[in-house]
Design a protein around this motif. Structure first.
Motif, PDB file in Angstrom:
ATOM      1  N   VAL A  89      19.429  15.490  53.101  1.00 60.07           N
ATOM      2  CA  VAL A  89      19.014  16.889  52.966  1.00 60.07           C
ATOM      3  C   VAL A  89      18.386  17.388  54.261  1.00 60.07           C
ATOM      4  O   VAL A  89      18.755  18.442  54.792  1.00 60.07           O
ATOM      5  N   PHE A  90      17.432  16.644  54.789  1.00 60.72           N
ATOM      6  CA  PHE A  90      16.732  17.079  55.996  1.00 60.72           C
ATOM      7  C   PHE A  90      17.651  17.094  57.218  1.00 60.72           C
ATOM      8  O   PHE A  90      17.395  17.837  58.173  1.00 60.72           O
ATOM      9  N   ALA A  91      18.715  16.298  57.184  1.00 62.03           N
ATOM     10  CA  ALA A  91      19.669  16.303  58.294  1.00 62.03           C
ATOM     11  C   ALA A  91      20.448  17.612  58.367  1.00 62.03           C
ATOM     12  O   ALA A  91      20.990  17.970  59.413  1.00 62.03           O
ATOM     13  N   GLU A  92      20.498  18.341  57.254  1.00 63.06           N
ATOM     14  CA  GLU A  92      21.223  19.610  57.211  1.00 63.06           C
ATOM     15  C   GLU A  92      20.420  20.768  57.796  1.00 63.06           C
ATOM     16  O   GLU A  92      20.950  21.860  58.009  1.00 63.06           O
ATOM     17  N   GLY A  93      19.135  20.567  58.019  1.00 59.61           N
ATOM     18  CA  GLY A  93      18.293  21.632  58.555  1.00 59.61           C
ATOM     19  C   GLY A  93      16.894  21.556  57.978  1.00 59.61           C
ATOM     20  O   GLY A  93      16.617  20.758  57.073  1.00 59.61           O
ATOM     21  N   ASP A  94      15.998  22.383  58.500  1.00 57.60           N
ATOM     22  CA  ASP A  94      14.615  22.366  58.044  1.00 57.60           C
ATOM     23  C   ASP A  94      14.510  22.722  56.562  1.00 57.60           C
ATOM     24  O   ASP A  94      15.270  23.545  56.048  1.00 57.60           O
ATOM     25  N   VAL A  95      13.556  22.094  55.917  1.00 60.79           N
ATOM     26  CA  VAL A  95      13.234  22.379  54.511  1.00 60.79           C
ATOM     27  C   VAL A  95      11.824  22.963  54.478  1.00 60.79           C
ATOM     28  O   VAL A  95      10.877  22.327  54.950  1.00 60.79           O
ATOM     29  N   ASP A  96      11.685  24.152  53.940  1.00 59.99           N
ATOM     30  CA  ASP A  96      10.377  24.807  53.920  1.00 59.99           C
ATOM     31  C   ASP A  96       9.476  24.290  52.813  1.00 59.99           C
ATOM     32  O   ASP A  96       8.258  24.249  52.961  1.00 59.99           O
ATOM     33  N   LEU A  97      10.079  23.911  51.682  1.00 63.92           N
ATOM     34  CA  LEU A  97       9.287  23.491  50.530  1.00 63.92           C
ATOM     35  C   LEU A  97       9.973  22.354  49.797  1.00 63.92           C
ATOM     36  O   LEU A  97      11.167  22.436  49.478  1.00 63.92           O
ATOM     37  N   VAL A  98       9.230  21.286  49.552  1.00 63.51           N
ATOM     38  CA  VAL A  98       9.681  20.199  48.681  1.00 63.51           C
ATOM     39  C   VAL A  98       8.872  20.274  47.402  1.00 63.51           C
ATOM     40  O   VAL A  98       7.632  20.249  47.439  1.00 63.51           O
ATOM     41  N   LEU A  99       9.563  20.375  46.296  1.00 65.42           N
ATOM     42  CA  LEU A  99       8.919  20.456  44.985  1.00 65.42           C
ATOM     43  C   LEU A  99       9.132  19.128  44.276  1.00 65.42           C
ATOM     44  O   LEU A  99      10.247  18.803  43.856  1.00 65.42           O
ATOM     45  N   LEU A 100       8.067  18.328  44.173  1.00 65.82           N
ATOM     46  CA  LEU A 100       8.160  17.017  43.523  1.00 65.82           C
ATOM     47  C   LEU A 100       7.851  17.219  42.045  1.00 65.82           C
ATOM     48  O   LEU A 100       6.696  17.345  41.653  1.00 65.82           O
ATOM     49  N   ALA A 101       8.915  17.273  41.243  1.00 65.71           N
ATOM     50  CA  ALA A 101       8.758  17.724  39.863  1.00 65.71           C
ATOM     51  C   ALA A 101       9.309  16.758  38.824  1.00 65.71           C
ATOM     52  O   ALA A 101       9.378  17.107  37.646  1.00 65.71           O
ATOM     53  N   PHE A 102       9.699  15.559  39.239  1.00 64.50           N
ATOM     54  CA  PHE A 102      10.261  14.649  38.239  1.00 64.50           C
ATOM     55  C   PHE A 102       9.152  13.874  37.532  1.00 64.50           C
ATOM     56  O   PHE A 102       8.040  13.717  38.045  1.00 64.50           O
ATOM     57  N   GLY A 103       9.475  13.376  36.355  1.00 66.48           N
ATOM     58  CA  GLY A 103       8.516  12.597  35.572  1.00 66.48           C
ATOM     59  C   GLY A 103       8.988  12.488  34.144  1.00 66.48           C
ATOM     60  O   GLY A 103       9.827  13.273  33.685  1.00 66.48           O
ATOM     61  N   VAL A 104       8.467  11.489  33.434  1.00 63.74           N
ATOM     62  CA  VAL A 104       8.814  11.308  32.030  1.00 63.74           C
ATOM     63  C   VAL A 104       7.539  11.159  31.212  1.00 63.74           C
ATOM     64  O   VAL A 104       6.574  10.535  31.664  1.00 63.74           O
ATOM     65  N   PRO A 105       7.485  11.753  30.012  1.00 56.19           N
ATOM     66  CA  PRO A 105       6.280  11.644  29.198  1.00 56.19           C
ATOM     67  C   PRO A 105       6.136  10.295  28.512  1.00 56.19           C
ATOM     68  O   PRO A 105       5.031   9.860  28.192  1.00 56.19           O
ATOM     69  N   GLY A 106       7.274   9.628  28.279  1.00 54.82           N
ATOM     70  CA  GLY A 106       7.219   8.381  27.534  1.00 54.82           C
ATOM     71  C   GLY A 106       6.934   8.621  26.058  1.00 54.82           C
ATOM     72  O   GLY A 106       6.842   9.762  25.595  1.00 54.82           O
ATOM     73  N   ASP A 107       6.794   7.548  25.347  1.00 51.80           N
ATOM     74  CA  ASP A 107       6.457   7.582  23.917  1.00 51.80           C
ATOM     75  C   ASP A 107       5.287   6.620  23.742  1.00 51.80           C
ATOM     76  O   ASP A 107       5.470   5.412  23.663  1.00 51.80           O
ATOM     77  N   GLN A 108       4.083   7.167  23.708  1.00 52.27           N
ATOM     78  CA  GLN A 108       2.885   6.333  23.726  1.00 52.27           C
ATOM     79  C   GLN A 108       2.893   5.242  22.666  1.00 52.27           C
ATOM     80  O   GLN A 108       2.635   4.079  22.960  1.00 52.27           O
ATOM     81  N   ALA A 109       3.195   5.605  21.416  1.00 52.08           N
ATOM     82  CA  ALA A 109       3.156   4.623  20.335  1.00 52.08           C
ATOM     83  C   ALA A 109       4.137   3.476  20.600  1.00 52.08           C
ATOM     84  O   ALA A 109       3.811   2.303  20.408  1.00 52.08           O
ATOM     85  N   ASN A 110       5.332   3.821  21.060  1.00 53.97           N
ATOM     86  CA  ASN A 110       6.328   2.790  21.351  1.00 53.97           C
ATOM     87  C   ASN A 110       5.969   2.007  22.601  1.00 53.97           C
ATOM     88  O   ASN A 110       6.100   0.777  22.646  1.00 53.97           O
ATOM     89  N   ASP A 111       5.513   2.719  23.641  1.00 57.44           N
ATOM     90  CA  ASP A 111       5.265   2.076  24.927  1.00 57.44           C
ATOM     91  C   ASP A 111       4.101   1.093  24.870  1.00 57.44           C
ATOM     92  O   ASP A 111       4.073   0.118  25.634  1.00 57.44           O
ATOM     93  N   GLU A 112       3.145   1.322  23.974  1.00 61.87           N
ATOM     94  CA  GLU A 112       2.060   0.349  23.807  1.00 61.87           C
ATOM     95  C   GLU A 112       2.593  -0.974  23.268  1.00 61.87           C
ATOM     96  O   GLU A 112       2.073  -2.041  23.593  1.00 61.87           O
TER      97      GLU A 112
END
Length: 250
Positions: free
Chosen positions: A80-103
């Motif tokens: 991506v950066f090789a294609e040109g300058d990037v003004d803003l990177v939005l780091l927005a990934f994530g997962v909530p999980g399932d607390q009851a199961n994950d324990e």
């Protein structure tokens, strides 16, 4: 380059199918953004998100990105950066999980932690170095109100976000004076299509978070709450004695 108001002309979204990230992208496109990169696992959902944004006018590209594969991050983001300058990177990934199961399933809990923290540290550092090399840009990191104090109902998710929040705050300090701006966004429960039926008190919407992000960018804020009233509420909760905090239905 950003315009005079501080809004980006080019945007990289890490987590290209996130409803909140896409709402933010739409809002920025309505202002000045003309180039968008959506990074995520290849899927019909990612291509659909890109197609819908193209209808709004900008050039939109997709790039394969897997939070759970840090070894691939340098190549993916470097493209991506090789294609040109990037003004803003939005780091927005994530997962909530399932607390009851994950324990009960530690391997599942580790997957949540690796996505929300380890993957974000990798992508965040690579993006920050690229922004620093070009001499300007913003990194916006979606944290969560859950990062403020671990709750019984979601301490696995909350602990990952707490780590991410601390990482992003420290990264912002390390980059101070370099021309790179780091902003941490702490939304409450976001009412998306998948969560609308279980909205919590002081919850918000993707569109409201997008408004908060735009305002934060204009002000060059370092921390943004959505809604803003969460700042006072979490301050109270953070300072409650532990015995009293345990009695709350959280």
């Amino acid at each position: 380059m950003k315009d005079a108001s501080g809004l980006p002309q080019s945007l990289l979204v890490l987590g290209g199918t996130s409803e909140t990230a896409l709402a933010t992208a739409r809002r920025l496109i309505a202002r000045r953004t003309r180039t968008v990169w959506l990074a995520g696992r290849p899927s019909p959902a990612l291509e659909s998100a890109a197609a819908k944004l193209r209808l709004l006018g900008p050039d939109v590209h997709t790039v394969p990105f897997d939070a759970l594969d840090p070894e691939s991050h340098q190549a993916a983001l470097g493209k991506v950066f090789a294609e040109g300058d990037v003004d803003l990177v939005l780091l927005a990934f994530g997962v909530p999980g399932d607390q009851a199961n994950d324990e009960r399933e530690p391997a599942a809990a580790v997957r949540v932690a690796q996505t929300n923290y380890t993957g974000a540290v990798s992508a965040g550092l690579i993006s920050a170095l690229a922004l620093q090399a070009q001499g300007h840009g913003s990194l916006v990191v979606f944290s969560s109100v859950a990062a403020e104090r671990a709750r019984r109902s979601d301490f696995i998710y909350g602990s990952g976000k707490a780590g991410l929040d601390a990482f992003a705050q420290g990264l912002g300090d390390a980059l101070h004076g370099t021309g790179v701006h780091v902003m941490v966004v702490r939304p409450g429960a976001v009412r998306t299509k998948g969560t609308a039926r279980r909205a919590a008190a002081l919850s918000t919407t993707p569109e409201a978070v997008a408004v908060a992000v735009e305002l934060g960018l204009r002000r060059r804020s370092e921390t943004v709450w959505a809604p803003g009233s969460l700042r006072a509420v979490t301050s109270v909760l953070r300072h409650l004695p532990r015995g009293l905090f345990r009695r709350l239905p959280l």
